[in-house]
Write a protein that holds these residues in place. Sequence first.
Motif, mmCIF file in Angstrom:
data_model
loop_
_atom_site.group_PDB
_atom_site.id
_atom_site.type_symbol
_atom_site.label_atom_id
_atom_site.label_comp_id
_atom_site.label_asym_id
_atom_site.label_seq_id
_atom_site.Cartn_x
_atom_site.Cartn_y
_atom_site.Cartn_z
ATOM 1 N N ASN A 49 0.844 -1.199 0.000
ATOM 2 C CA ASN A 49 0.000 0.000 0.000
ATOM 3 C C ASN A 49 0.877 1.245 0.000
ATOM 4 O OD1 ASN A 49 -0.302 -1.284 2.844
ATOM 5 N ND2 ASN A 49 -1.077 0.721 3.307
ATOM 6 N N GLN A 66 4.614 0.479 2.073
ATOM 7 C CA GLN A 66 3.953 -0.448 2.986
ATOM 8 C C GLN A 66 3.889 -1.801 2.294
ATOM 9 O OE1 GLN A 66 2.053 0.429 6.402
ATOM 10 N NE2 GLN A 66 4.156 1.074 6.010
ATOM 11 N N TRP A 74 -3.444 -7.270 3.128
ATOM 12 C CA TRP A 74 -2.782 -6.454 4.150
ATOM 13 C C TRP A 74 -2.470 -7.307 5.384
ATOM 14 C CZ3 TRP A 74 -3.346 -4.761 9.160
ATOM 15 C CH2 TRP A 74 -2.630 -3.615 9.515
ATOM 16 N N MET A 77 2.951 -5.035 8.657
ATOM 17 C CA MET A 77 3.595 -4.146 7.687
ATOM 18 C C MET A 77 5.107 -4.073 7.842
ATOM 19 S SD MET A 77 1.661 -2.815 5.413
ATOM 20 C CE MET A 77 0.816 -4.324 5.240
ATOM 21 N N PHE A 106 4.345 1.024 10.184
ATOM 22 C CA PHE A 106 3.353 1.750 9.388
ATOM 23 C C PHE A 106 4.030 2.892 8.610
ATOM 24 C CE2 PHE A 106 -1.246 0.993 11.046
ATOM 25 C CZ PHE A 106 -1.111 -0.355 10.817
ATOM 26 N N SER A 107 3.175 3.691 7.944
ATOM 27 C CA SER A 107 3.694 4.716 7.030
ATOM 28 C C SER A 107 4.516 5.805 7.712
ATOM 29 C CB SER A 107 2.537 5.361 6.280
ATOM 30 O OG SER A 107 2.073 4.437 5.334
ATOM 31 N N ARG A 180 -0.706 8.655 13.598
ATOM 32 C CA ARG A 180 0.251 7.998 12.698
ATOM 33 C C ARG A 180 0.656 8.812 11.473
ATOM 34 N NH1 ARG A 180 -4.547 4.989 12.285
ATOM 35 N NH2 ARG A 180 -5.648 5.206 10.315
ATOM 36 N N CYS A 236 -1.786 10.139 6.403
ATOM 37 C CA CYS A 236 -0.706 10.531 5.482
ATOM 38 C C CYS A 236 -0.676 12.006 5.096
ATOM 39 C CB CYS A 236 -0.785 9.681 4.206
ATOM 40 S SG CYS A 236 -0.715 7.933 4.535
ATOM 41 N N ALA A 298 -3.130 8.126 -0.296
ATOM 42 C CA ALA A 298 -1.963 8.105 0.615
ATOM 43 C C ALA A 298 -0.688 8.616 -0.047
ATOM 44 C CB ALA A 298 -1.743 6.694 1.166
ATOM 45 N N TRP A 317 -0.514 5.872 -4.022
ATOM 46 C CA TRP A 317 -0.833 4.433 -4.086
ATOM 47 C C TRP A 317 -2.063 4.290 -4.972
ATOM 48 C CZ3 TRP A 317 -4.556 1.970 -0.217
ATOM 49 C CH2 TRP A 317 -4.680 0.596 -0.440
ATOM 50 N N TRP A 321 -9.125 1.708 -0.403
ATOM 51 C CA TRP A 321 -9.348 0.721 0.662
ATOM 52 C C TRP A 321 -10.674 -0.021 0.522
ATOM 53 C CZ3 TRP A 321 -5.685 -1.513 3.002
ATOM 54 C CH2 TRP A 321 -4.522 -0.845 3.354
HETATM 55 C C1 FRU Z 1 -3.062 4.555 4.750
HETATM 56 C C2 FRU Z 1 -2.733 3.738 5.988
HETATM 57 C C3 FRU Z 1 -1.882 4.556 6.938
HETATM 58 C C4 FRU Z 1 -1.168 3.498 7.723
HETATM 59 C C5 FRU Z 1 -0.932 2.440 6.684
HETATM 60 C C6 FRU Z 1 -0.985 1.044 7.212
HETATM 61 O O1 FRU Z 1 -3.395 3.789 3.648
HETATM 62 O O2 FRU Z 1 -3.920 3.311 6.608
HETATM 63 O O3 FRU Z 1 -2.612 5.461 7.738
HETATM 64 O O4 FRU Z 1 0.021 3.959 8.280
HETATM 65 O O5 FRU Z 1 -1.942 2.609 5.700
HETATM 66 O O6 FRU Z 1 -0.594 0.125 6.252
#
Ligand code: FRU
Length: 495
Positions: A49, A66, A74, A77, A106-107, A180, A236, A298, A317, A321
Amino acid sequence: MKLQSTLLLIIFALVILSCQSDPEIIFESQVNEDYRPIYHFTPETGWMNDPNGLVYLDGEYHLFYQHYPDSTVWGPMHWGHAVSTDLVNWESLPIALYPDSLGYIFSGSAVFDAENSSGLGTDENPPLVAIFTYHDAELANTDSETFQSQAIAFSLDKGRTWEKYEANPVLPNPGIRDFRDPKVSQITNPDGSKSWLMTLAVLDQINFYSSPDLKNWSLIGVFGKNIGAHGGVWECPDLLPFKTPSGEDKWVLLVSINPGGPQNGSATQYFIGDFENGQFTPDDTMIRWLDYGPDNYAGVTYSNLPAEQNRTLFIGWMSNWLYANEVPTVAWRSAMTVPRELSLFDVNGTLLLKSAPALELEKLRSKEFLVNDQSSTLPSEAVEIAAEIESDSFTMSFSNVAGDSLILSKENGLVSIDRRKAGKSDFNKYFAAIHSAPMSWEAKEIRIFMDASSIELFVNDGELAMTSILFPSSPWQNVTVSENVDSLKIYKLKK
Ligand code: FRU
Protein backbone atom coordinates in the motif's frame (compact mmCIF):
# COMPACT_ATOMS: atom_id res chain seq x y z
CA MET A 1 23.84 -42.47 9.69
CA LYS A 2 20.34 -43.94 9.42
CA LEU A 3 19.09 -41.50 12.04
CA GLN A 4 20.69 -38.62 10.12
CA SER A 5 18.98 -39.50 6.83
CA THR A 6 15.61 -39.99 8.60
CA LEU A 7 16.04 -36.55 10.16
CA LEU A 8 16.89 -35.04 6.78
CA LEU A 9 13.81 -36.69 5.27
CA ILE A 10 11.60 -35.22 8.02
CA ILE A 11 13.07 -31.73 7.52
CA PHE A 12 12.55 -32.02 3.75
CA ALA A 13 8.90 -33.10 4.26
CA LEU A 14 8.35 -30.20 6.70
CA VAL A 15 9.75 -27.69 4.20
CA ILE A 16 7.46 -29.04 1.44
CA LEU A 17 4.45 -28.93 3.78
CA SER A 18 5.16 -25.35 4.88
CA CYS A 19 5.42 -24.26 1.24
CA GLN A 20 2.08 -25.85 0.50
CA SER A 21 0.41 -23.97 3.33
CA ASP A 22 0.66 -20.80 1.23
CA PRO A 23 0.29 -22.05 -2.33
CA GLU A 24 -0.84 -18.66 -3.62
CA ILE A 25 2.56 -17.12 -2.97
CA ILE A 26 4.89 -20.00 -3.63
CA PHE A 27 3.43 -21.50 -6.77
CA GLU A 28 0.61 -19.70 -8.52
CA SER A 29 2.19 -16.30 -8.10
CA GLN A 30 5.21 -17.24 -10.12
CA VAL A 31 3.19 -18.12 -13.20
CA ASN A 32 0.17 -15.84 -13.10
CA GLU A 33 1.21 -12.35 -14.11
CA ASP A 34 -2.24 -11.21 -15.30
CA TYR A 35 -2.75 -7.46 -15.05
CA ARG A 36 0.91 -6.79 -14.19
CA PRO A 37 1.63 -3.18 -15.22
CA ILE A 38 4.39 -2.62 -17.74
CA TYR A 39 5.80 0.67 -16.42
CA HIS A 40 4.11 1.32 -13.08
CA PHE A 41 5.92 0.17 -9.95
CA THR A 42 4.59 -3.03 -8.35
CA PRO A 43 6.23 -5.26 -5.76
CA GLU A 44 7.55 -8.50 -7.24
CA THR A 45 5.26 -10.49 -4.96
CA GLY A 46 3.02 -9.78 -2.02
CA TRP A 47 0.96 -6.89 -0.75
CA MET A 48 1.75 -3.17 -1.15
CA ASN A 49 0.00 0.00 0.00
CA ASP A 50 1.22 3.55 0.74
CA PRO A 51 4.46 4.98 -0.65
CA ASN A 52 6.77 5.76 2.31
CA GLY A 53 10.03 7.59 2.86
CA LEU A 54 10.25 9.20 -0.59
CA VAL A 55 13.72 10.70 -0.47
CA TYR A 56 16.36 11.59 -3.04
CA LEU A 57 20.00 10.96 -2.23
CA ASP A 58 23.14 10.93 -4.38
CA GLY A 59 21.38 10.44 -7.68
CA GLU A 60 18.83 7.90 -6.43
CA TYR A 61 15.10 8.31 -5.88
CA HIS A 62 14.16 5.99 -3.03
CA LEU A 63 10.70 4.49 -2.87
CA PHE A 64 9.88 2.69 0.35
CA TYR A 65 6.38 1.30 0.66
CA GLN A 66 3.95 -0.45 2.99
CA HIS A 67 4.59 -4.09 2.27
CA TYR A 68 3.51 -7.53 3.48
CA PRO A 69 5.76 -9.99 1.67
CA ASP A 70 4.03 -13.16 2.92
CA SER A 71 0.59 -12.57 1.45
CA THR A 72 -1.37 -10.58 -1.11
CA VAL A 73 -3.67 -9.12 1.56
CA TRP A 74 -2.78 -6.45 4.15
CA GLY A 75 -0.97 -7.84 7.22
CA PRO A 76 2.08 -7.16 9.40
CA MET A 77 3.60 -4.15 7.69
CA HIS A 78 7.21 -3.90 6.56
CA TRP A 79 8.89 -1.17 4.51
CA GLY A 80 9.61 -2.56 1.06
CA HIS A 81 12.27 -0.72 -0.92
CA ALA A 82 13.06 0.20 -4.53
CA VAL A 83 15.36 2.79 -6.12
CA SER A 84 15.44 4.58 -9.41
CA THR A 85 17.88 6.99 -11.02
CA ASP A 86 15.30 8.32 -13.47
CA LEU A 87 11.83 7.82 -11.88
CA VAL A 88 10.80 5.36 -14.59
CA ASN A 89 13.05 2.32 -14.11
CA TRP A 90 12.80 0.90 -10.60
CA GLU A 91 15.12 -1.64 -9.03
CA SER A 92 13.67 -3.65 -6.16
CA LEU A 93 15.97 -3.91 -3.15
CA PRO A 94 15.73 -6.08 -0.03
CA ILE A 95 13.10 -5.14 2.56
CA ALA A 96 14.32 -2.11 4.53
CA LEU A 97 12.38 -2.38 7.81
CA TYR A 98 10.85 -5.46 9.44
CA PRO A 99 8.22 -5.44 12.16
CA ASP A 100 9.57 -6.19 15.65
CA SER A 101 8.44 -6.43 19.27
CA LEU A 102 7.25 -2.79 19.23
CA GLY A 103 4.89 -3.45 16.32
CA TYR A 104 4.26 -3.33 12.60
CA ILE A 105 6.08 -0.63 10.60
CA PHE A 106 3.35 1.75 9.39
CA SER A 107 3.69 4.72 7.03
CA GLY A 108 6.19 7.52 7.42
CA SER A 109 8.89 9.51 5.72
CA ALA A 110 12.66 9.74 5.32
CA VAL A 111 15.03 12.70 5.49
CA PHE A 112 18.70 13.21 4.85
CA ASP A 113 20.15 14.57 8.08
CA ALA A 114 23.01 16.43 6.34
CA GLU A 115 24.28 18.13 9.52
CA ASN A 116 24.00 14.94 11.57
CA SER A 117 21.68 16.77 13.99
CA SER A 118 20.51 13.39 15.29
CA GLY A 119 24.04 12.18 16.02
CA LEU A 120 23.05 8.89 14.41
CA GLY A 121 25.79 9.21 11.82
CA THR A 122 29.03 11.15 11.70
CA ASP A 123 29.87 14.54 10.21
CA GLU A 124 31.67 12.70 7.39
CA ASN A 125 28.85 10.23 6.86
CA PRO A 126 25.52 11.81 7.85
CA PRO A 127 22.55 9.48 8.18
CA LEU A 128 19.42 8.92 6.17
CA VAL A 129 16.72 8.87 8.86
CA ALA A 130 13.35 7.13 8.49
CA ILE A 131 10.51 8.32 10.73
CA PHE A 132 7.66 5.83 10.92
CA THR A 133 4.73 4.69 13.02
CA TYR A 134 4.93 1.58 15.17
CA HIS A 135 1.56 -0.14 15.28
CA ASP A 136 1.35 -2.62 18.15
CA ALA A 137 -1.22 -5.06 16.74
CA GLU A 138 -1.61 -7.00 20.01
CA LEU A 139 -2.29 -3.86 22.00
CA ALA A 140 -4.69 -2.69 19.27
CA ASN A 141 -6.81 -5.76 20.03
CA THR A 142 -7.32 -4.64 23.61
CA ASP A 143 -9.12 -1.63 25.09
CA SER A 144 -5.88 0.31 24.95
CA GLU A 145 -5.76 3.50 22.89
CA THR A 146 -1.97 3.76 22.88
CA PHE A 147 -0.90 1.29 20.20
CA GLN A 148 0.54 3.76 17.68
CA SER A 149 3.72 5.77 18.30
CA GLN A 150 6.45 7.39 16.21
CA ALA A 151 9.92 5.95 15.90
CA ILE A 152 13.11 6.38 13.88
CA ALA A 153 15.67 4.21 12.12
CA PHE A 154 18.84 5.24 10.31
CA SER A 155 21.01 4.13 7.43
CA LEU A 156 24.65 4.98 6.79
CA ASP A 157 24.89 3.18 3.46
CA LYS A 158 22.41 5.00 1.20
CA GLY A 159 19.36 3.13 2.49
CA ARG A 160 20.73 -0.37 1.89
CA THR A 161 20.71 -1.39 5.56
CA TRP A 162 18.88 0.14 8.50
CA GLU A 163 19.27 0.22 12.24
CA LYS A 164 16.39 1.12 14.52
CA TYR A 165 17.13 3.79 17.14
CA GLU A 166 17.68 2.13 20.53
CA ALA A 167 15.47 4.55 22.48
CA ASN A 168 12.36 4.23 20.30
CA PRO A 169 9.64 5.45 20.33
CA VAL A 170 10.64 9.10 19.89
CA LEU A 171 7.03 10.27 20.15
CA PRO A 172 5.01 8.06 22.48
CA ASN A 173 1.24 7.81 22.20
CA PRO A 174 -0.67 10.34 24.33
CA GLY A 175 -3.82 8.16 24.48
CA ILE A 176 -5.23 8.58 20.97
CA ARG A 177 -6.10 5.58 18.77
CA ASP A 178 -5.26 7.07 15.38
CA PHE A 179 -1.84 8.66 15.76
CA ARG A 180 0.25 8.00 12.70
CA ASP A 181 2.01 8.67 9.38
CA PRO A 182 4.74 11.19 10.34
CA LYS A 183 5.96 13.31 7.42
CA VAL A 184 9.10 15.20 8.36
CA SER A 185 10.76 18.09 6.58
CA GLN A 186 13.48 20.59 7.43
CA ILE A 187 12.40 24.17 8.09
CA THR A 188 14.58 27.28 8.08
CA ASN A 189 13.48 29.52 10.95
CA PRO A 190 13.30 33.34 10.68
CA ASP A 191 16.65 33.58 12.56
CA GLY A 192 18.29 31.33 9.95
CA SER A 193 18.52 28.28 12.23
CA LYS A 194 17.11 24.95 11.05
CA SER A 195 14.63 22.64 12.73
CA TRP A 196 12.64 19.55 11.84
CA LEU A 197 8.88 19.76 11.38
CA MET A 198 6.65 16.69 11.71
CA THR A 199 3.15 16.65 10.28
CA LEU A 200 1.12 13.86 11.90
CA ALA A 201 -2.41 12.51 11.33
CA VAL A 202 -4.24 12.37 14.65
CA LEU A 203 -7.76 10.93 14.30
CA ASP A 204 -9.28 13.56 12.03
CA GLN A 205 -6.93 16.45 12.61
CA ILE A 206 -3.28 17.25 11.93
CA ASN A 207 -0.71 17.85 14.67
CA PHE A 208 2.54 19.71 14.02
CA TYR A 209 5.64 18.89 16.08
CA SER A 210 9.07 20.47 16.07
CA SER A 211 12.46 18.94 16.83
CA PRO A 212 16.09 20.06 16.80
CA ASP A 213 17.44 16.50 16.38
CA LEU A 214 14.70 14.12 15.11
CA LYS A 215 14.67 12.49 18.57
CA ASN A 216 12.94 15.05 20.83
CA TRP A 217 9.62 16.35 19.59
CA SER A 218 7.31 19.04 20.94
CA LEU A 219 3.78 19.82 19.84
CA ILE A 220 3.57 23.28 18.26
CA GLY A 221 0.15 23.35 16.61
CA VAL A 222 -2.99 21.54 15.52
CA PHE A 223 -5.25 22.00 12.51
CA GLY A 224 -8.39 20.71 10.92
CA LYS A 225 -11.10 20.00 13.47
CA ASN A 226 -13.82 22.08 11.86
CA ILE A 227 -12.66 22.37 8.31
CA GLY A 228 -12.37 20.14 5.25
CA ALA A 229 -13.89 16.73 4.59
CA HIS A 230 -14.42 14.57 7.69
CA GLY A 231 -16.18 11.48 6.32
CA GLY A 232 -13.37 9.26 7.61
CA VAL A 233 -10.05 9.08 9.40
CA TRP A 234 -7.27 11.46 8.31
CA GLU A 235 -4.04 9.82 7.17
CA CYS A 236 -0.71 10.53 5.48
CA PRO A 237 -0.43 14.34 5.72
CA ASP A 238 2.24 16.34 3.89
CA LEU A 239 2.92 20.09 4.26
CA LEU A 240 4.54 21.78 1.26
CA PRO A 241 5.77 25.29 0.44
CA PHE A 242 4.80 26.70 -2.97
CA LYS A 243 4.92 29.93 -4.93
CA THR A 244 1.62 31.06 -6.43
CA PRO A 245 1.58 32.05 -10.14
CA SER A 246 1.90 35.67 -8.96
CA GLY A 247 4.96 34.87 -6.85
CA GLU A 248 3.34 34.81 -3.40
CA ASP A 249 4.44 32.23 -0.78
CA LYS A 250 1.74 29.71 0.17
CA TRP A 251 1.63 26.37 1.97
CA VAL A 252 -0.34 23.35 0.84
CA LEU A 253 -1.37 20.65 3.29
CA LEU A 254 -2.20 17.27 1.73
CA VAL A 255 -4.45 15.06 3.87
CA SER A 256 -5.63 11.64 2.79
CA ILE A 257 -9.05 10.61 4.09
CA ASN A 258 -10.65 7.18 4.28
CA PRO A 259 -13.55 6.87 3.64
CA GLY A 260 -15.11 10.18 2.63
CA GLY A 261 -13.53 10.96 -0.76
CA PRO A 262 -15.42 12.52 -3.68
CA GLN A 263 -16.03 9.02 -5.07
CA ASN A 264 -16.72 6.07 -2.81
CA GLY A 265 -13.93 5.37 -0.31
CA SER A 266 -10.41 6.80 -0.07
CA ALA A 267 -9.02 10.05 -1.54
CA THR A 268 -6.63 12.93 -0.85
CA GLN A 269 -7.89 16.40 0.00
CA TYR A 270 -5.71 19.48 0.35
CA PHE A 271 -5.78 22.90 1.97
CA ILE A 272 -4.04 26.07 0.76
CA GLY A 273 -2.99 28.73 3.25
CA ASP A 274 -0.25 30.17 5.41
CA PHE A 275 1.93 28.38 7.92
CA GLU A 276 3.81 30.09 10.70
CA ASN A 277 5.04 28.88 14.09
CA GLY A 278 3.04 25.68 13.89
CA GLN A 279 -0.20 27.41 12.90
CA PHE A 280 -1.73 26.52 9.54
CA THR A 281 -4.29 29.14 8.47
CA PRO A 282 -6.30 28.15 5.39
CA ASP A 283 -7.24 30.83 2.85
CA ASP A 284 -10.84 29.60 2.64
CA THR A 285 -13.15 26.73 3.58
CA MET A 286 -13.38 25.18 0.11
CA ILE A 287 -12.89 21.39 -0.08
CA ARG A 288 -10.29 20.55 -2.71
CA TRP A 289 -9.30 17.11 -4.04
CA LEU A 290 -5.91 16.24 -5.46
CA ASP A 291 -7.25 13.58 -7.84
CA TYR A 292 -10.91 12.95 -8.58
CA GLY A 293 -10.48 9.33 -9.64
CA PRO A 294 -11.18 6.50 -7.19
CA ASP A 295 -7.60 5.18 -7.10
CA ASN A 296 -4.99 7.62 -5.89
CA TYR A 297 -4.51 7.41 -2.14
CA ALA A 298 -1.96 8.10 0.61
CA GLY A 299 0.35 9.93 -1.80
CA VAL A 300 3.25 12.03 -0.50
CA THR A 301 6.17 14.00 -1.92
CA TYR A 302 9.95 13.61 -2.19
CA SER A 303 12.31 15.20 0.31
CA ASN A 304 15.88 16.36 -0.30
CA LEU A 305 15.43 16.97 -4.05
CA PRO A 306 18.35 19.03 -5.41
CA ALA A 307 17.39 22.73 -5.31
CA GLU A 308 18.01 23.08 -9.05
CA GLN A 309 15.13 20.67 -9.75
CA ASN A 310 12.85 23.34 -8.30
CA ARG A 311 9.83 21.03 -8.23
CA THR A 312 7.57 19.06 -5.90
CA LEU A 313 7.40 15.38 -6.84
CA PHE A 314 4.49 13.23 -5.75
CA ILE A 315 3.72 9.49 -5.91
CA GLY A 316 0.42 7.95 -4.76
CA TRP A 317 -0.83 4.43 -4.09
CA MET A 318 -3.03 3.39 -6.99
CA SER A 319 -5.89 1.73 -5.12
CA ASN A 320 -8.76 2.34 -2.72
CA TRP A 321 -9.35 0.72 0.66
CA LEU A 322 -12.89 -0.14 -0.51
CA TYR A 323 -11.53 -3.03 -2.57
CA ALA A 324 -7.72 -2.96 -2.35
CA ASN A 325 -7.61 -6.40 -0.71
CA GLU A 326 -9.89 -7.93 -3.34
CA VAL A 327 -8.57 -6.81 -6.73
CA PRO A 328 -8.00 -9.80 -9.03
CA THR A 329 -4.20 -9.89 -9.23
CA VAL A 330 -2.48 -13.03 -8.04
CA ALA A 331 1.23 -12.55 -7.43
CA TRP A 332 1.08 -9.06 -5.99
CA ARG A 333 -1.48 -6.43 -5.05
CA SER A 334 -1.37 -2.76 -6.05
CA ALA A 335 0.79 -0.42 -8.08
CA MET A 336 1.99 3.16 -7.55
CA THR A 337 0.81 6.09 -9.70
CA VAL A 338 3.23 7.59 -12.18
CA PRO A 339 5.36 10.30 -10.50
CA ARG A 340 3.66 13.70 -10.72
CA GLU A 341 4.86 17.25 -10.37
CA LEU A 342 2.65 19.43 -8.14
CA SER A 343 2.27 23.19 -8.58
CA LEU A 344 -0.29 25.90 -7.87
CA PHE A 345 -2.40 27.45 -10.60
CA ASP A 346 -5.16 30.01 -10.58
CA VAL A 347 -8.58 29.53 -12.10
CA ASN A 348 -10.84 32.60 -12.02
CA GLY A 349 -9.23 33.81 -8.81
CA THR A 350 -9.24 30.43 -7.03
CA LEU A 351 -5.94 28.69 -6.31
CA LEU A 352 -5.84 24.97 -7.04
CA LEU A 353 -3.16 22.30 -7.13
CA LYS A 354 -2.15 20.85 -10.44
CA SER A 355 -0.61 17.35 -10.83
CA ALA A 356 1.29 17.01 -14.07
CA PRO A 357 3.03 13.79 -15.16
CA ALA A 358 6.77 14.10 -14.34
CA LEU A 359 8.89 15.07 -17.34
CA GLU A 360 10.94 11.88 -17.06
CA LEU A 361 7.92 9.88 -18.27
CA GLU A 362 8.70 11.05 -21.79
CA LYS A 363 11.65 8.65 -21.65
CA LEU A 364 9.19 5.79 -21.79
CA ARG A 365 8.04 6.72 -25.30
CA SER A 366 9.34 4.22 -27.83
CA LYS A 367 7.25 4.92 -30.95
CA GLU A 368 4.95 7.76 -31.86
CA PHE A 369 1.79 7.36 -33.97
CA LEU A 370 -0.02 10.38 -35.37
CA VAL A 371 -3.68 9.46 -35.81
CA ASN A 372 -5.66 11.26 -38.48
CA ASP A 373 -8.77 9.16 -38.08
CA GLN A 374 -11.31 9.08 -35.29
CA SER A 375 -10.37 5.54 -34.53
CA SER A 376 -7.10 3.68 -34.16
CA THR A 377 -5.72 0.40 -32.94
CA LEU A 378 -3.43 0.56 -29.93
CA PRO A 379 0.18 -0.59 -30.39
CA SER A 380 0.47 -2.01 -26.85
CA GLU A 381 -1.18 -2.32 -23.44
CA ALA A 382 1.17 0.45 -22.33
CA VAL A 383 0.46 3.70 -24.14
CA GLU A 384 0.44 7.42 -23.59
CA ILE A 385 -2.20 9.32 -25.53
CA ALA A 386 -2.13 13.08 -26.05
CA ALA A 387 -4.79 15.13 -27.78
CA GLU A 388 -6.17 18.63 -28.14
CA ILE A 389 -9.79 19.34 -27.31
CA GLU A 390 -12.10 21.73 -29.14
CA SER A 391 -15.20 23.29 -27.63
CA ASP A 392 -14.59 22.04 -24.08
CA SER A 393 -15.96 18.53 -24.55
CA PHE A 394 -14.79 15.13 -25.74
CA THR A 395 -15.42 11.42 -25.65
CA MET A 396 -12.73 8.78 -25.92
CA SER A 397 -13.68 5.10 -25.79
CA PHE A 398 -11.51 2.04 -25.57
CA SER A 399 -12.55 -1.45 -26.60
CA ASN A 400 -11.02 -4.92 -26.73
CA VAL A 401 -11.79 -8.30 -28.30
CA ALA A 402 -13.51 -9.43 -25.11
CA GLY A 403 -16.19 -6.76 -25.66
CA ASP A 404 -15.17 -4.54 -22.69
CA SER A 405 -15.45 -0.78 -22.96
CA LEU A 406 -13.95 2.14 -21.10
CA ILE A 407 -15.20 5.67 -21.72
CA LEU A 408 -13.56 8.97 -20.85
CA SER A 409 -15.45 12.20 -21.46
CA LYS A 410 -16.08 15.80 -20.66
CA GLU A 411 -19.68 16.93 -21.02
CA ASN A 412 -21.63 19.71 -19.32
CA GLY A 413 -18.76 20.66 -17.05
CA LEU A 414 -18.16 17.09 -15.83
CA VAL A 415 -15.09 15.00 -16.59
CA SER A 416 -15.86 11.29 -16.27
CA ILE A 417 -14.29 7.88 -16.40
CA ASP A 418 -16.87 5.17 -16.95
CA ARG A 419 -15.42 1.79 -16.01
CA ARG A 420 -18.80 0.06 -15.55
CA LYS A 421 -18.08 -2.33 -18.43
CA ALA A 422 -14.28 -2.17 -18.39
CA GLY A 423 -13.65 -5.82 -17.46
CA LYS A 424 -13.60 -7.77 -14.24
CA SER A 425 -15.52 -6.07 -11.46
CA ASP A 426 -17.39 -8.81 -9.61
CA PHE A 427 -14.84 -8.89 -6.76
CA ASN A 428 -16.47 -5.84 -5.16
CA LYS A 429 -19.89 -4.24 -5.58
CA TYR A 430 -18.49 -0.69 -5.68
CA PHE A 431 -15.96 -1.31 -8.43
CA ALA A 432 -18.12 -1.06 -11.58
CA ALA A 433 -18.95 2.63 -11.54
CA ILE A 434 -18.82 5.90 -13.39
CA HIS A 435 -16.66 8.51 -11.62
CA SER A 436 -17.13 12.20 -12.39
CA ALA A 437 -15.37 15.42 -11.46
CA PRO A 438 -16.61 18.99 -11.81
CA MET A 439 -14.44 21.13 -14.11
CA SER A 440 -16.01 24.56 -14.57
CA TRP A 441 -13.17 25.90 -16.72
CA GLU A 442 -12.26 24.93 -20.27
CA ALA A 443 -10.62 21.60 -21.10
CA LYS A 444 -8.07 22.28 -23.84
CA GLU A 445 -5.93 19.18 -23.93
CA ILE A 446 -5.67 15.76 -22.37
CA ARG A 447 -2.92 13.28 -21.64
CA ILE A 448 -3.59 9.70 -20.72
CA PHE A 449 -1.28 7.09 -19.28
CA MET A 450 -2.66 3.65 -19.85
CA ASP A 451 -1.12 0.46 -18.52
CA ALA A 452 -2.28 -3.15 -18.26
CA SER A 453 -4.56 -2.40 -15.30
CA SER A 454 -4.86 1.37 -14.91
CA ILE A 455 -5.62 4.65 -16.57
CA GLU A 456 -4.44 8.11 -15.45
CA LEU A 457 -6.16 11.07 -17.08
CA PHE A 458 -4.61 14.56 -16.95
CA VAL A 459 -6.68 17.43 -18.33
CA ASN A 460 -4.76 20.64 -19.21
CA ASP A 461 -1.47 19.17 -17.98
CA GLY A 462 -2.95 18.05 -14.67
CA GLU A 463 -5.29 20.93 -13.80
CA LEU A 464 -7.66 18.04 -13.27
CA ALA A 465 -6.37 14.52 -12.62
CA MET A 466 -8.31 11.26 -12.42
CA THR A 467 -6.77 7.87 -11.67
CA SER A 468 -8.62 4.61 -12.07
CA ILE A 469 -7.56 0.97 -11.94
CA LEU A 470 -9.20 -1.52 -14.33
CA PHE A 471 -9.08 -5.22 -15.04
CA PRO A 472 -9.94 -5.66 -18.73
CA SER A 473 -10.61 -9.23 -19.88
CA SER A 474 -8.12 -8.77 -22.71
CA PRO A 475 -5.77 -5.87 -23.54
CA TRP A 476 -7.35 -2.64 -24.84
CA GLN A 477 -7.08 -2.79 -28.58
CA ASN A 478 -8.87 0.14 -30.08
CA VAL A 479 -9.51 3.78 -29.28
CA THR A 480 -12.29 5.91 -30.80
CA VAL A 481 -12.64 9.64 -30.23
CA SER A 482 -15.37 12.21 -30.82
CA GLU A 483 -15.03 14.87 -33.54
CA ASN A 484 -13.85 17.55 -31.15
CA VAL A 485 -10.63 15.63 -30.40
CA ASP A 486 -7.73 16.97 -32.49
CA SER A 487 -4.04 16.17 -33.02
CA LEU A 488 -4.38 12.71 -31.56
CA LYS A 489 -1.00 11.15 -30.77
CA ILE A 490 -0.38 7.69 -29.40
CA TYR A 491 2.99 6.74 -27.93
CA LYS A 492 3.94 3.15 -27.37
CA LEU A 493 5.60 2.99 -23.95
CA LYS A 494 8.43 0.67 -23.04
CA LYS A 495 9.02 -1.31 -19.91
C1 FRU B 1 -3.06 4.55 4.75
C2 FRU B 1 -2.73 3.74 5.99
C3 FRU B 1 -1.88 4.56 6.94
C4 FRU B 1 -1.17 3.50 7.72
C5 FRU B 1 -0.93 2.44 6.68
C6 FRU B 1 -0.98 1.04 7.21
O1 FRU B 1 -3.39 3.79 3.65
O2 FRU B 1 -3.92 3.31 6.61
O3 FRU B 1 -2.61 5.46 7.74
O4 FRU B 1 0.02 3.96 8.28
O5 FRU B 1 -1.94 2.61 5.70
O6 FRU B 1 -0.59 0.13 6.25
